[in-house]
Write an enzyme that holds these catalytic residues in place. Sequence first.
Site, mmCIF file in Angstrom:
data_model
loop_
_atom_site.group_PDB
_atom_site.id
_atom_site.type_symbol
_atom_site.label_atom_id
_atom_site.label_comp_id
_atom_site.label_asym_id
_atom_site.label_seq_id
_atom_site.Cartn_x
_atom_site.Cartn_y
_atom_site.Cartn_z
ATOM 1 N NE ARG A 82 -3.478 2.776 0.771
ATOM 2 C CZ ARG A 82 -4.574 3.028 1.485
ATOM 3 N NH1 ARG A 82 -5.170 2.066 2.142
ATOM 4 N NH2 ARG A 82 -5.067 4.247 1.532
ATOM 5 N NE ARG A 97 -6.978 3.398 -1.727
ATOM 6 C CZ ARG A 97 -7.600 4.368 -1.093
ATOM 7 N NH1 ARG A 97 -8.332 4.093 -0.070
ATOM 8 N NH2 ARG A 97 -7.491 5.599 -1.480
ATOM 9 C CG ASP A 111 -8.767 1.373 1.887
ATOM 10 O OD1 ASP A 111 -8.067 1.750 2.845
ATOM 11 O OD2 ASP A 111 -9.837 1.926 1.582
ATOM 12 C CG ASP A 120 -11.106 2.083 5.382
ATOM 13 O OD1 ASP A 120 -10.010 2.564 5.703
ATOM 14 O OD2 ASP A 120 -11.642 2.279 4.273
#
Length: 175
Positions: free
Chosen positions: A96, A105, A108, A110
Site C-alpha cells: 500500500r 491501492r 485498503d 478500514d
Amino acid sequence: MQAAGPPVAPAIPAAVSAWIGLGANLGDRQATLRAALAAMAGLPGTRLQRTSSLYRSAPVDAGGPDYLNAVVQVETTLAPHALLAQLQAIEQAAGRERPYRNAPRTLDLDILLYGDQVIDTPTLTVPHPRMPERAFVLRPLAELAPERVPAHLLAAVAAQRIERIAESAWVDAQA
C-alpha cells in the site's frame, strides 16, 4: 501472618465485534484480499467471524480500475487504535502506498464499526465517517449485519455501480 491466596490472573479484555471494510483495485485483487483475510485471522486476540460476498464497484471520488470489496466481522481483544495499527501493517505488507487522497491501492482496510463505540481522534473515526456515502461498504455490511444498515442509507447509494460477484474461490477461502 496471613497465608496468601491463589494468584490472581490478569484480566483478559473482553472481545468486541468489529467490522472491517476490505478493498483493492491494483494487482491481483482477489489474491490480495484473501491474503488480508489470512493476515487478519493471525492477529493477536482476533478471530474471523463472518465474511461478506465479494463485490465489484466503481471507484468513488477517484479514478483507476474497479475495486473488489468485502466486509469481514472479527471478534477482537485489540483496542481500536491497536487494531488500526495492525491493519495498517497488513496494508503496508501488501504494498500500500498513499501518494494522494483516494489513490488507487493494492489494499485498503478500514475499521467501519468497533462494537457500539464512537471514536473521534486525529487517527481514527468510528463509525467510519464516509460509510453512509458508499455502496461498496453498505451492501456487504448489510449482508452481515442488516440491523446496522438502515434501509434509507442503502436507498441513498442505490445509484452507485456495484455488483455482487458469485465467486466460489472467495467463498472457499473464508471457510
